[in-house]
Design a protein around this motif. Structure first.
Motif, PDB file in Angstrom:
ATOM      1  N   UNK A 265      -3.274 -14.005   0.351  1.00 48.88           N
ATOM      2  CA  UNK A 265      -3.774 -12.717   0.802  1.00 48.88           C
ATOM      3  C   UNK A 265      -4.505 -12.839   2.136  1.00 48.88           C
ATOM      4  N   UNK A 266      -4.508 -14.045   2.690  1.00 50.03           N
ATOM      5  CA  UNK A 266      -5.108 -14.285   3.994  1.00 50.03           C
ATOM      6  C   UNK A 266      -4.122 -13.808   5.068  1.00 50.03           C
ATOM      7  N   UNK A 267      -4.419 -12.677   5.689  1.00 54.30           N
ATOM      8  CA  UNK A 267      -3.470 -12.027   6.581  1.00 54.30           C
ATOM      9  C   UNK A 267      -3.019 -12.943   7.710  1.00 54.30           C
ATOM     10  N   UNK A 268      -3.917 -13.712   8.272  1.00 53.87           N
ATOM     11  CA  UNK A 268      -3.564 -14.571   9.401  1.00 53.87           C
ATOM     12  C   UNK A 268      -2.538 -15.633   9.022  1.00 53.87           C
ATOM     13  N   UNK A 269      -2.456 -15.972   7.728  1.00 59.30           N
ATOM     14  CA  UNK A 269      -1.575 -17.059   7.307  1.00 59.30           C
ATOM     15  C   UNK A 269      -0.415 -16.601   6.437  1.00 59.30           C
ATOM     16  N   UNK A 270      -0.120 -15.304   6.412  1.00 63.46           N
ATOM     17  CA  UNK A 270       1.067 -14.826   5.703  1.00 63.46           C
ATOM     18  C   UNK A 270       2.295 -15.411   6.401  1.00 63.46           C
TER      19      UNK A 270
ATOM     20  N   UNK B 236      -7.285  10.550  -4.562  1.00 71.27           N
ATOM     21  CA  UNK B 236      -7.945   9.266  -4.302  1.00 71.27           C
ATOM     22  C   UNK B 236      -7.827   8.345  -5.515  1.00 71.27           C
ATOM     23  N   UNK B 237      -7.943   8.908  -6.723  1.00 72.36           N
ATOM     24  CA  UNK B 237      -7.845   8.103  -7.939  1.00 72.36           C
ATOM     25  C   UNK B 237      -6.446   7.518  -8.111  1.00 72.36           C
ATOM     26  N   UNK B 238      -5.417   8.344  -7.878  1.00 69.47           N
ATOM     27  CA  UNK B 238      -4.032   7.880  -8.030  1.00 69.47           C
ATOM     28  C   UNK B 238      -3.702   6.798  -7.014  1.00 69.47           C
ATOM     29  N   UNK B 239      -4.070   7.032  -5.755  1.00 71.19           N
ATOM     30  CA  UNK B 239      -3.752   6.065  -4.704  1.00 71.19           C
ATOM     31  C   UNK B 239      -4.572   4.785  -4.849  1.00 71.19           C
ATOM     32  N   UNK B 240      -5.815   4.897  -5.320  1.00 75.85           N
ATOM     33  CA  UNK B 240      -6.627   3.698  -5.584  1.00 75.85           C
ATOM     34  C   UNK B 240      -5.978   2.846  -6.663  1.00 75.85           C
ATOM     35  N   UNK B 241      -5.481   3.508  -7.717  1.00 71.94           N
ATOM     36  CA  UNK B 241      -4.795   2.787  -8.788  1.00 71.94           C
ATOM     37  C   UNK B 241      -3.557   2.082  -8.258  1.00 71.94           C
ATOM     38  N   UNK B 242      -2.776   2.792  -7.417  1.00 69.41           N
ATOM     39  CA  UNK B 242      -1.587   2.183  -6.840  1.00 69.41           C
ATOM     40  C   UNK B 242      -1.919   0.977  -5.989  1.00 69.41           C
ATOM     41  N   UNK B 243      -2.983   1.072  -5.193  1.00 69.51           N
ATOM     42  CA  UNK B 243      -3.386  -0.045  -4.335  1.00 69.51           C
ATOM     43  C   UNK B 243      -3.840  -1.238  -5.170  1.00 69.51           C
ATOM     44  N   UNK B 244      -4.577  -0.977  -6.239  1.00 68.72           N
ATOM     45  CA  UNK B 244      -5.024  -2.061  -7.126  1.00 68.72           C
ATOM     46  C   UNK B 244      -3.825  -2.771  -7.743  1.00 68.72           C
ATOM     47  N   UNK B 245      -2.821  -1.991  -8.168  1.00 69.30           N
ATOM     48  CA  UNK B 245      -1.614  -2.586  -8.747  1.00 69.30           C
ATOM     49  C   UNK B 245      -0.915  -3.484  -7.727  1.00 69.30           C
ATOM     50  N   UNK B 246      -0.823  -3.027  -6.477  1.00 73.34           N
ATOM     51  CA  UNK B 246      -0.195  -3.839  -5.431  1.00 73.34           C
ATOM     52  C   UNK B 246      -0.937  -5.157  -5.255  1.00 73.34           C
ATOM     53  N   UNK B 247      -2.271  -5.111  -5.227  1.00 80.98           N
ATOM     54  CA  UNK B 247      -3.049  -6.340  -5.060  1.00 80.98           C
ATOM     55  C   UNK B 247      -2.897  -7.274  -6.258  1.00 80.98           C
ATOM     56  N   UNK B 248      -2.797  -6.720  -7.462  1.00 80.17           N
ATOM     57  CA  UNK B 248      -2.595  -7.555  -8.650  1.00 80.17           C
ATOM     58  C   UNK B 248      -1.242  -8.257  -8.576  1.00 80.17           C
ATOM     59  N   UNK B 249      -0.203  -7.493  -8.218  1.00 78.27           N
ATOM     60  CA  UNK B 249       1.129  -8.087  -8.070  1.00 78.27           C
ATOM     61  C   UNK B 249       1.113  -9.150  -6.983  1.00 78.27           C
ATOM     62  N   UNK B 250       0.455  -8.851  -5.876  1.00 74.68           N
ATOM     63  CA  UNK B 250       0.352  -9.805  -4.766  1.00 74.68           C
ATOM     64  C   UNK B 250      -0.342 -11.079  -5.219  1.00 74.68           C
TER      65      UNK B 250
END
Length: 269
Positions: free
Chosen positions: A117-122, A96-110
Motif C-alpha cells: 500500500x506504499x504508493x511510491x513502491x507500487x 458518504x456511508x455507502x462510499x466509505x464502505x466501498x473504500x474500506x472494502x477496497x483497502x481490505x482486498x488490497x
C-alpha cells in the motif's frame, strides 16, 4: 521503471488543485451546462477508464498522464456522488456511508492481496489497479463528505475547508514528530484532500447566498486548470533533470516472495 510519483510538497499541491478542479469541473458540466448528473457521470467515467488504460500501459511515470487520471477521477467522483445523493435521493449522509464502505472494502482486498500500500513502491499491475480503484472511491467519497460537512452539519464551505486544512497540518505534524505509521498517515491525508478540494471548490464557485465567492464554475475551473497545467509542466521539467530512481524488485507483502510485474509470485528454488 517507477509508475507513481514521489510524495513531496509538489505532490500534495498537485493533488489539491486536481481534486478542487474535479469538483468545479463536474459541477460545470452537470449544473452550469445543464448536462445533468447521469450523462455527466457516463462521460467522466468513460474518460477516466480511457486515461487509466493509458496510465497502465505507460512504461514509466508521466506527470501529464498521471494527473489527468487523478483529475478525471475527481470529476467522475463529483458527478457519481451527486447522482447518488441528489438524483437518487440517498442524501449526503447515506452517500458518504455507502462510499466509505466501498473504500474500506477496497483497502481490505488490497491488504489481503499482499500488494504494497506504499504508493511510491507500487510495482505490479495488480497493485496499480487496486490503487486506481481506491482513488475512484475516495474521490467520490470526498464530494459526499464535503457536502455533509458544509450542508448537513451546517459548517459552510469556507469553514469546512479551514477545518480540513487544520487536520492536514496536524497529520503533517504527526508525520514529522511521532512514530505513527507513515503509510497510514499518507492515506488519511490523501483521502482528506478530496473533501478539502470539494469544499474549497464550492467556496470559490458558489454564489454569495450559498456562502461562496461567486467566481462561478467556469472561471474557477479555468483558473484551476491553468494552475494544474503549470504545476505539471514544472514537475515534468524537474523529472527530466532529476529522473526518478528505479523501483526495487516487487515483493509480496505477506509472503516476502518476489513478484512479476502483473503481481504473480515467482517460483523459488
Amino acid at each position: 521503471m517507477r509508475k507513481l510519483p514521489h510524495v513531496t510538497v509538489l505532490f500534495w499541491a498537485l493533488k489539491i488543485v486536481a481534486t478542487t478542479l474535479g469538483e468545479t469541473g463536474g459541477d460545470l458540466l452537470a449544473q452550469t451546462l445543464h448536462v445533468g448528473y447521469l450523462v455527466s457521470t457516463a462521460v467522466f467515467l468513460a474518460a477516466f477508464v480511457v486515461s487509466v488504460v493509458v496510465q497502465l500501459k505507460a512504461g514509466r511515470f508521466h506527470p501529464a498522464v498521471f494527473w489527468t487520471v487523478i483529475a478525471l477521477s475527481s470529476t467522475a467522483g463529483t458527478t457519481v456522488s451527486d447522482l447518488m445523493n441528489r438524483t437518487g435521493g440517498i442524501g449526503y449522509t447515506g452517500g458518504a456511508a455507502i462510499l466509505s464502505t466501498g473504500l474500506i472494502v477496497v483497502f481490505i482486498v488490497w491488504w489481503r492481496s499482499g500488494q504494497t500500500l506504499d504508493v511510491e513502491n507500487v510495482a505490479t499491475l495488480r497493485g496499480e489497479l487496486l490503487f486506481w480503484l481506491a482513488i475512484l472511491f475516495s474521490n467520490s467519497l470526498g464530494t459526499s463528505s464535503g457536502d455533509f460537512l458544509a450542508d448537513s452539519l451546517g459548517i459552510g464551505f469556507r469553514d469546512s475547508a479551514i477545518a480540513l486544512t487544520a487536520v492536514m497540518l496536524a497529520l503533517l505534524a504527526a508525520h514529522r514528530f511521532t512514530r505513527i505509521n507513515g503509510m497510514i498517515l499518507f492515506w488519511i491525508a490523501f483521502i482528506l484532500t478530496r473533501p478539502l478540494g470539494a469544499t474549497l471548490g464550492d467556496f470559490l464557485s458558489k454564489p454569495h447566498d450559498h456562502g461562496g465567492l461567486a467566481w462561478g464554475t467556469t472561471w474557477t475551473s479555468a483558473t484551476l486548470l491553468a494552475t494544474l497545467i503549470a504545476l505539471i509542466a514544472y514537475q515534468t521539467i524537474h523529472i527530466r533533470r532529476h529522473p526518478l530512481a528505479p523501483l526495487p524488485p516487487p515483493v509480496h507483502r505477506r509472503t516476502g516472495a518476489a513478484q512479476t510485474p502483473n503481481g504473480d509470485l515467482l517460483a523459488v528454488g
